[in-house]
Write a protein that holds these residues in place. Sequence first.
Motif, PDB file in Angstrom:
ATOM      1  N   UNK A 168      -9.484  11.077   2.258  1.00 28.19           N
ATOM      2  CA  UNK A 168     -10.264  12.097   1.537  1.00 28.19           C
ATOM      3  C   UNK A 168      -9.336  13.056   0.788  1.00 28.19           C
ATOM      4  N   UNK A 169      -8.251  13.454   1.444  1.00 31.90           N
ATOM      5  CA  UNK A 169      -7.275  14.326   0.788  1.00 31.90           C
ATOM      6  C   UNK A 169      -6.688  13.643  -0.443  1.00 31.90           C
ATOM      7  N   UNK A 170      -6.391  12.354  -0.308  1.00 34.07           N
ATOM      8  CA  UNK A 170      -5.816  11.596  -1.422  1.00 34.07           C
ATOM      9  C   UNK A 170      -6.824  11.458  -2.560  1.00 34.07           C
ATOM     10  N   UNK A 171      -8.106  11.217  -2.215  1.00 35.81           N
ATOM     11  CA  UNK A 171      -9.138  11.128  -3.257  1.00 35.81           C
ATOM     12  C   UNK A 171      -9.222  12.436  -4.041  1.00 35.81           C
ATOM     13  N   UNK A 172      -9.196  13.556  -3.331  1.00 32.92           N
ATOM     14  CA  UNK A 172      -9.249  14.865  -4.005  1.00 32.92           C
ATOM     15  C   UNK A 172      -8.054  15.031  -4.945  1.00 32.92           C
ATOM     16  N   UNK A 173      -6.913  14.541  -4.495  1.00 36.36           N
ATOM     17  CA  UNK A 173      -5.699  14.632  -5.320  1.00 36.36           C
ATOM     18  C   UNK A 173      -5.848  13.796  -6.594  1.00 36.36           C
ATOM     19  N   UNK A 174      -6.327  12.559  -6.488  1.00 39.66           N
ATOM     20  CA  UNK A 174      -6.463  11.695  -7.670  1.00 39.66           C
ATOM     21  C   UNK A 174      -7.530  12.230  -8.628  1.00 39.66           C
ATOM     22  N   UNK A 215      12.472   9.841   5.714  1.00 36.86           N
ATOM     23  CA  UNK A 215      11.935  11.149   5.346  1.00 36.86           C
ATOM     24  C   UNK A 215      10.828  10.928   4.327  1.00 36.86           C
ATOM     25  N   UNK A 216       9.990  11.956   4.147  1.00 41.55           N
ATOM     26  CA  UNK A 216       8.855  11.812   3.244  1.00 41.55           C
ATOM     27  C   UNK A 216       9.305  11.666   1.789  1.00 41.55           C
ATOM     28  N   UNK A 217      10.518  12.076   1.480  1.00 47.38           N
ATOM     29  CA  UNK A 217      10.993  11.932   0.105  1.00 47.38           C
ATOM     30  C   UNK A 217      11.209  10.472  -0.267  1.00 47.38           C
ATOM     31  N   UNK A 218      11.232   9.588   0.734  1.00 44.19           N
ATOM     32  CA  UNK A 218      11.437   8.169   0.492  1.00 44.19           C
ATOM     33  C   UNK A 218      10.117   7.395   0.423  1.00 44.19           C
ATOM     34  N   UNK A 219       8.993   8.085   0.453  1.00 44.17           N
ATOM     35  CA  UNK A 219       7.690   7.411   0.448  1.00 44.17           C
ATOM     36  C   UNK A 219       7.508   6.585  -0.814  1.00 44.17           C
ATOM     37  N   UNK A 220       6.915   5.398  -0.644  1.00 41.87           N
ATOM     38  CA  UNK A 220       6.631   4.514  -1.777  1.00 41.87           C
ATOM     39  C   UNK A 220       5.123   4.308  -1.852  1.00 41.87           C
ATOM     40  N   UNK A 221       4.425   5.034  -2.714  1.00 43.18           N
ATOM     41  CA  UNK A 221       2.965   4.903  -2.810  1.00 43.18           C
ATOM     42  C   UNK A 221       2.547   3.487  -3.190  1.00 43.18           C
ATOM     43  N   UNK A 222       1.414   3.054  -2.676  1.00 36.67           N
ATOM     44  CA  UNK A 222       0.907   1.715  -2.959  1.00 36.67           C
ATOM     45  C   UNK A 222       0.269   1.653  -4.349  1.00 36.67           C
ATOM     46  N   UNK A 223      -0.431   2.731  -4.730  1.00 30.21           N
ATOM     47  CA  UNK A 223      -1.095   2.788  -6.040  1.00 30.21           C
ATOM     48  C   UNK A 223      -0.363   3.790  -6.933  1.00 30.21           C
ATOM     49  N   UNK A 224      -0.096   3.431  -8.177  1.00 29.97           N
ATOM     50  CA  UNK A 224       0.491   4.386  -9.115  1.00 29.97           C
ATOM     51  C   UNK A 224       0.183   3.925 -10.538  1.00 29.97           C
ATOM     52  N   UNK A 225       0.049   4.896 -11.427  1.00 28.20           N
ATOM     53  CA  UNK A 225      -0.293   4.647 -12.837  1.00 28.20           C
ATOM     54  C   UNK A 225      -1.575   3.814 -12.962  1.00 28.20           C
ATOM     55  N   UNK A 226      -2.546   4.143 -12.127  1.00 29.05           N
ATOM     56  CA  UNK A 226      -3.797   3.387 -12.133  1.00 29.05           C
ATOM     57  C   UNK A 226      -5.000   4.317 -11.953  1.00 29.05           C
ATOM     58  N   UNK A 227      -6.133   3.881 -12.522  1.00 35.14           N
ATOM     59  CA  UNK A 227      -7.410   4.539 -12.269  1.00 35.14           C
ATOM     60  C   UNK A 227      -7.870   4.117 -10.879  1.00 35.14           C
ATOM     61  N   UNK A 228      -8.277   5.070 -10.067  1.00 37.48           N
ATOM     62  CA  UNK A 228      -8.652   4.780  -8.682  1.00 37.48           C
ATOM     63  C   UNK A 228     -10.152   4.948  -8.472  1.00 37.48           C
ATOM     64  N   UNK A 229     -10.719   4.004  -7.735  1.00 39.28           N
ATOM     65  CA  UNK A 229     -12.138   4.066  -7.358  1.00 39.28           C
ATOM     66  C   UNK A 229     -12.210   3.939  -5.841  1.00 39.28           C
ATOM     67  N   UNK A 230     -12.660   4.978  -5.137  1.00 41.22           N
ATOM     68  CA  UNK A 230     -12.717   4.924  -3.679  1.00 41.22           C
ATOM     69  C   UNK A 230     -13.701   3.875  -3.162  1.00 41.22           C
ATOM     70  N   UNK A 231     -13.368   3.310  -2.005  1.00 41.06           N
ATOM     71  CA  UNK A 231     -14.222   2.357  -1.303  1.00 41.06           C
ATOM     72  C   UNK A 231     -14.624   2.979   0.019  1.00 41.06           C
ATOM     73  N   UNK A 232     -15.905   2.839   0.368  1.00 38.53           N
ATOM     74  CA  UNK A 232     -16.430   3.401   1.617  1.00 38.53           C
ATOM     75  C   UNK A 232     -17.046   2.295   2.463  1.00 38.53           C
ATOM     76  N   UNK A 233     -17.181   2.571   3.765  1.00 35.97           N
ATOM     77  CA  UNK A 233     -17.903   1.631   4.624  1.00 35.97           C
ATOM     78  C   UNK A 233     -19.397   1.892   4.514  1.00 35.97           C
ATOM     79  N   UNK A 234     -20.195   1.176   5.305  1.00 37.48           N
ATOM     80  CA  UNK A 234     -21.651   1.273   5.174  1.00 37.48           C
ATOM     81  C   UNK A 234     -22.191   2.636   5.584  1.00 37.48           C
TER      82      UNK A 234
END
Length: 606
Positions: A118-124, A192-211
């Motif tokens: 949810x935090x990540x969705x708000x960020x995007x 360290x967190x400075x070495x994080x490699x995000x899975x999604x980048x330079x892309x339009x994001x659409x959240x997926x939810x469960x039922x």
Amino acid sequence: MVMIPQRDIDAIRSQADIVDVISSYLPVEKKGKDYRCICPFHDDHDPSMRISVDKQIYKCFACGAGGNLFTFVQKMEKISFPESVIQVAKMIGYPLYVDQNQFVPKASPFDPLYKVLKTYFDYTIYELGSQEGQAAMQYLKSRKFTPELIEKFQIGYAPSSRMQAQYMTLKKLPVNALRDAGLIRPGNDYGSQSELIPFFYNRITIPIHDDRGNPIGITARCLPSDQGSDVPKYINTTQTPIYNKGNLLFNYHRAREAARKNHRLVIVEGAMDVIGLAKAGIDEGVAALGTAFTHEQMQLIRRLNVPVTVFYDSDPAGQKAAWKFGNAALEAGISFTIVHQSSGKDPDELFISYGAKAVHKAIEKTIPFVEFAMNYLQSEYRLENYEDKKKYAEIIAELIQKTMNIHEAPAYYQKLFDLTGFDFTNTQDTQKQRRDFLRFNGRGKKNTKQRIVLPEVPAVENGRFKAEKAALCCMLASEQFAQTFRDEIGYFSDERAQTLSLYIYRMYREDQPSPDHLMAEIEEDEVRNLLVDLIAEDPVISEEYFHDCLLKIQEAMITDQIEQLNHEIQSHPDEKHRMEMVMKKQELIIRKLELRTKKESQEWKL
């Protein structure tokens, strides 16, 4: 926890009908005075669930699941008991007033993953409106995305890997949660967190939810400027503890209410197709985010109990996906038709090119699965080859037998004859075969072996357990019986019965002697199922009946003690101890004879 007044619960239960509630989820059929349906709680291929109109309960005789209308909705929707009461109240239009602020969601072990997503969705979402997201926003506008639609689907933009790593570091987002939620690359030893490699980048994001609407993943589209042969147009979250694409349908949590209201579910290939339908005002669209439908996804569709319209692309991949879905839907007993359109455009492309009317017009042009198969399989079988033509004809003939009624079948047999020269109407009693098929396997899968249907045989119960069940029936009917049992016996030999008795004692302590309240309190499925069994039995309760139960239980308890003493007498090395055991055994035998004499002197029967 939300407190709903018992008077409201009782009123809702009395005004609602369990058959109406269950039939809003599943097809039901009348059998005698009651009803039956396919059980949704296990892989059922015959109507194993019985619905009692008089008792207002359901019971599956295959898996044992049982309960009342509230517990049925609770299990189907995976919600709490108060939420199920609210849901049933909405179904019948009962004016129930509940402060929604009272709801305290039950803690889940996956809450940290939901929170970080949810935090990540708000960020995007924020980034989409920023300078970095300008190109993404312009692309969405060119595809006729309105601000309302962007907000509804929580569409965002994942910027560069460097920017995201900085954000995650500043927000101090837990690395384990980021990894388990699929937001950073797995398999890396992040020092360290400075070495994080995000899975999604330079892309339009659409959240997926469960039922239930919990955030579980992302489908992401690259920008047209980045698209190339080595860059996939879409990427999805890889499998995580909460994301398994075989268990979900994109947009299901939004679409289910619209599907029930409009009596239709529209299945499309991808998330953008679902959004394309929404642009045209069609809110009952879902997508599997893959070509092969699983049993779990079919269960989600079955739960809605509405006809399905399949709107896949007309390209070879889309047609193959429609063929696979059709066969899976037949197996699951789902009613569906397939959109027949030659434009080659998906719902989103139709809307952009021609507007909402074109989407609505296209979706109304449907054909049955047989007609689709006739067209599709001509690309799989060469009709100029005799063996291929024969195989093709056999497949189509079987589909006609499975899916067509007596009025539809002749026209399709004629079409098949025109294509292949094989006349199935003259070589077999097709309607008899269809009736046999439906009788033996109404789920859509033809049996090649003779099926032997055995009568339902209840599990053998020992005498003590039968008496304990009878005592529980009395305890449900009277607080005095419950008190007497606790004073004279104290415990049940069966673990389920013992647990149920504790619930019954608590029910009387809380001064809420109601089957609905008790059913809501029970957390263990096997204990709830036992309660349903007791309600279904409906014995004639009397003081004599209850005391006879106690005598039977006491006799069974003494028998168990005698058997234990026999074991000790045979195995203990000390002779003095063995003699003491023999004396105790004699006392128990006398006590047992006294109980038996007492029983025989009465004319009470269990």
